[in-house]
Scaffold this active site. Structure first.
Site, PDB file in Angstrom:
ATOM      1  NE  ARG A 181      -4.188   0.100   1.564  1.00  0.00           N
ATOM      2  CZ  ARG A 181      -5.240   0.586   0.887  1.00  0.00           C
ATOM      3  NH1 ARG A 181      -5.368   1.886   0.696  1.00  0.00           N
ATOM      4  NH2 ARG A 181      -6.164  -0.215   0.414  1.00  0.00           N
ATOM      5  CD  GLU A 235      -7.220   2.462   6.525  1.00  0.00           C
ATOM      6  OE1 GLU A 235      -7.970   2.056   5.611  1.00  0.00           O
ATOM      7  OE2 GLU A 235      -6.108   1.975   6.750  1.00  0.00           O
TER       8      GLU A 235
END
Ligand code: MTE
Ligand code: MOS
Length: 812
Positions: free
Chosen positions: A319, A727
């Site tokens: 990521r 997030e």
């Protein structure tokens, strides 16, 4: 509008309701896992024997003295494990290790009638250690080539050639620190043996299914013999995605061996010294710009500090690599990642899951290079924004570039940035020892699990004869408001009043094979599943209603607890319809399922379209820095954030505020320190309590924190047109770091490029502004950059955890 995203009139989603457990939270009546043990008869308490070495071989373990301590019932060691002695999914985390891999590693556990008995028993256990050489810092790991797991590369075009062509080439390094989750509720589990050896484990876990699987494999049971329940969590933030499993397994093993319930809850120091944190990263990079300041090429190596075992380090790294572009078009890219193995806690998921670390690299680059290019940082950022049709370095097409632009413009306008910049210039000109600055940064964050298989979810919805509704789904509640959103989704789909819908605690025997509640996808995935289950029930009820209302089933409407038909005045109360549906023998419960369509990802070549969509946001932050001490404060924050059509606006605004503050903590306050010396405490976490680890508190709250949800933000691909929120807003906090950098620069001559350590604590800010005062020559040479040297572990350091952060940005 897709069927998934279409929102009926008078929908309950979109209403600004409070958190479904708010009253319980604030009155103390909400039950958390560790609240259960006083209600549990004959419960035993667990305490770890923690090793006092960063790395050591266990050469002797004598448990007998512990049994001499009154109240000690059982000591658990590797020999007691009937199944596999492993707490992870990578098979690199022995639950009872024969080699200690970090300071504080638990070598065995003691069960006692009281916590105090267990503690005293643990002190009495005798362990012989043979200390072994250890690796603590990232620099040591890089020098020793101590890596673990895959080393993926995201690549597009020819970065070398593009760098050679670029008129401005810079290179540099950045070391950014990790972060402690500091959830209010520490790791906790309570295990009970039911008949026939079956286990019921209550766990504070974001991933009940995986907790179930690990408990089963440690005990040598099948999954159907273990049920895991998570009532709710007092915060998870990613820290309970993979790390609860071992603690649950210890409790389950203890319960199995003693036949008594076992409660395990880490105290704060144990949690800090034993559980994983956000990965710190080291980045080495070269970047090329053209004369207009447009990014041409990026070449970088990202090394994360994985700690002693892999845990989630590989997906976190993936990521990071997929977010190193943030919202900027970079034609030619080559970014390689690797995970260092160090003798520290096993670092793990933390809100953003590597995204923040990847994005920080490009934001740091832009912040450092802007003065060298002679372009205002906010102008440099905006110029490099993606446009629709361009692709990310891993090949996903950009389709909502307009949203970032719109959020950017709105922040500038609502935040009155032009006027305030002029005021700040005036302020700085008249204040020698105080400088202010405002910075603006964008966020583009991919939503979906990179691993395609995780993008599925289930739900089980019951309608009882009195019309009340009970919703089970695979997601866990950690304070983020997932249950609130699911309640709103169920009420919307069934067309009932929210008061008659309740959420059940998450259990693996209700919905199996769930994914972790993570990647911010809880509402997207479980929302899709809850909606599916409710639609099935509604369809069946429509047939019953059709008969009673005398209209065709497709003409029946459900809204606000009233069932009506097109072309008739006659209506039915919901409860009335449900009652008659039961007597007409209608199935009043349904299992729902959802999987995200349209994803593809090849993790070997790091290419594809791994994300359903991107969440976007923009933040402006104004700070003031004191030139004598580096002390800084945030004066004002303006945020515009894209949550699609919000499912629950109060929840979403709360998530954005909390995420921003948590991000600001990571970047400006929180400072993890390990003992990196050669003494007997080498590897010990020096910041093992709230007194030494500075978290954001009320005193650090920005006095002005304006959060606006982006308008005209309908999301086609997600439930009721919404977007994930958990997030992405954490990364809005880059604005505070960039503002600090700019305020430091204001202490120096025009055009000063400032290297700022991360975290930018007052100490780090002080050193940065001192360098700015000393004057930094911003002269730029055109031409290709040399291949930068490998990180030099012996380089002089100011901040032990971020040595290279203060190294000067070198010119080509
Ligand atoms: N908010 C609160 N209050 N507590 C938390 O632990 N975790 C964050 C975020 N917001 C968290 C939180 C993280 S790391 C994630 S991935 C998401 O919530 C998970 O929930 P969601 O998928 O339902 O958004
Ligand atoms: Mo969140 S880090 O994906 O649990």
């Amino acid at each position: 509008m897709s069927r998934l995203s279409e929102r009926p009139a008078a929908a309950v989603v979109g209403q600004a309701v409070r958190h479904e457990s708010a009253a319980l939270h604030v009155t103390g009546r909400a039950l958390y896992t560790d609240d259960l043990h006083p209600r549990t008869k004959d419960v035993l308490h667990a305490w770890p024997v923690q090793a006092p070495h960063a790395r050591a071989r266990v050469t002797g373990l004598r448990v007998r003295p512990a049994y001499a301590v009154p109240g000690v019932v059982r000591v658990l060691t590797a020999e007691d494990v009937p199944g596999i002695n492993d707490a992870g999914v990578k098979h690199d985390e022995p639950l009872f290790p024969s080699e200690v891999c970090f300071h504080g590693h638990a070598v065995c556990w003691v069960l006692g009638e009281s916590l105090e008995a267990a503690r005293r028993g643990a002190v009495a256990v005798e362990v012989d250690y043979e200390p072994l050489p250890s690796i603590i810092t990232l620099a040591e790991a890089i020098a020793a080539e101590s890596f673990q797991g895959a080393q993926p590369t995201v690549q597009r075009g020819d970065a070398e050639a593009a760098l050679a062509r670029s008129s401005h080439v810079f290179h540099g390094e950045l070391e950014l620190a990790g972060q402690e989750h500091f959830y209010l509720e520490t790791h906790a589990a309570l295990a009970t043996v039911e008949d026939d050896g079956r286990l019921f484990v209550q766990s504070s876990t974001q991933h009940p299914t995986e907790t179930q699987e690990i408990v089963a494999h440690v005990l040598g049971l099948r999954n159907h013999e273990v049920t895991v329940q998570c009532l709710r969590m007092g915060g998870g933030f990613g820290g309970k995605e993979m790390q609860p499993h071992g603690y649950a397994a210890v409790a389950a093993l203890g319960a199995t061996l003693t036949g008594r319930p076992v409660r395990l809850r880490l105290n704060r120091t144990q949690d800090l010294t034993m559980s994983g944190k956000r990965h710190g990263f080291h980045a080495r990079w070269r970047v090329g710009f053209d004369d207009a300041g447009l990014l041409q090429a990026l070449e970088a190596t990202l090394t994360s500090d994985g700690g002693w075992s892999l845990d989630l380090s590989e997906p976190v790294l993936a990521r990071a690599l997929c977010h190193v572009d943030n919202n900027y078009w970079i034609p030619d890219v080559r970014v390689t990642g690797r995970v260092a193995r160090t003798h520290k806690t096993s670092q793990t998921a933390f809100r953003g899951f590597g995204g923040p670390q990847g994005m920080l690299v490009i934001e740091d680059i832009l912040g450092r290079c802007a003065p060298l290019l002679g372009i205002e940082p906010h102008e440099l950022r905006r110029r490099n924004f993606y446009e629709d049709g361009q692709t990310t370095p891993y090949g996903q097409v950009i389709t909502q570039a307009e949203r970032v632009q719109r959020a950017w413009d709105q922040v500038a306008e609502d935040g009155d940035l032009a006027r305030r910049r002029a005021e700040i210039a005036e302020f700085n000109a008249t204040h020698e020892h105080l400088k202010r600055s405002v910075a603006v940064t964008p966020v583009k964050f991919g939503i979906s699990f990179n691993l395609t298989a995780f993008n599925q979810a289930g739900a089980l919805v019951h309608v009882y004869k009195d019309g009340s509704v009970l919703v089970n789904h695979g997601g866990t509640e950690m304070g983020q408001g997932l249950h609130t959103k699911m309640l709103q989704v169920a009420a919307t789909t069934l067309g009932v009043l929210p008061e008659i819908v309740r959420l059940a605690p998450t259990r693996t025997d209700k919905v199996p094979n769930t994914s972790a509640t993570a990647a911010s996808s809880g509402a997207d995935l479980n929302g899709g599943a809850v909606k599916d289950a409710c639609e099935q029930i509604r369809e069946r009820l429509a047939h019953v209603a059709a008969q009673r209302l005398g209209v065709p089933a497709p003409d029946v409407r459900f809204s606000g607890g009233v069932v009506s038909g097109l072309g008739t005045e006659h209506t039915l109360p919901w409860a009335d319809l449900v009652h008659s549906a039961y007597f007409a023998r209608t199935q009043l419960f349904a299992a729902g399922y959802y999987r995200t369509e349209g994803l593809h990802w090849n993790s070997t070549v790091m290419r594809g379209s791994p994300f359903k969509y991107f969440a976007h946001g923009v933040a402006a932050t104004e700070v003031e820095v004191d030139g004598f001490t580096g002390a800084h404060r945030t004066l004002r924050v303006d945020i515009v954030h894209d949550v699609g059509d919000s499912l629950s606006p109060l929840v979403d605004v709360g998530q954005i505020e909390g995420a921003y503050v948590q991000g600001a903590g990571w970047l400006t306050l929180e400072d993890l320190r390990w003992d990196t010396g050669d003494g007997e405490h080498r590897g010990r976490l020096a910041t093992a309590s709230a007194s030494t680890y500075k978290l954001p508190s009320f005193s650090e709250m920005p006095p002005v924190l304006n959060v606006t949800l982006l308008e005209r933000a309908h999301e086609e691909g997600a439930v009721y047109g919404s977007k994930a929120v958990g997030e992405p807003p954490l990364m809005l906090a880059f604005a505070v770091r960039e503002a600090l950098r700019q305020a430091c620069a204001a202490f120096g001559p025009e055009g000063t490029s400032v290297d700022l350590a991360s975290p930018a604590t007052p100490e780090a800010v002080y050193w940065a502004l001192q360098e700015a005062r000393a004057g930094h020559d911003p002269e730029v040479e055109a031409g290709p950059g040399p291949t930068p040297p490998e990180a030099d572990p012996a380089a002089p350091t100011r901040h032990p955890e971020s040595e290279s952060a203060l190294q000067h940005l070198s010119e080509a």
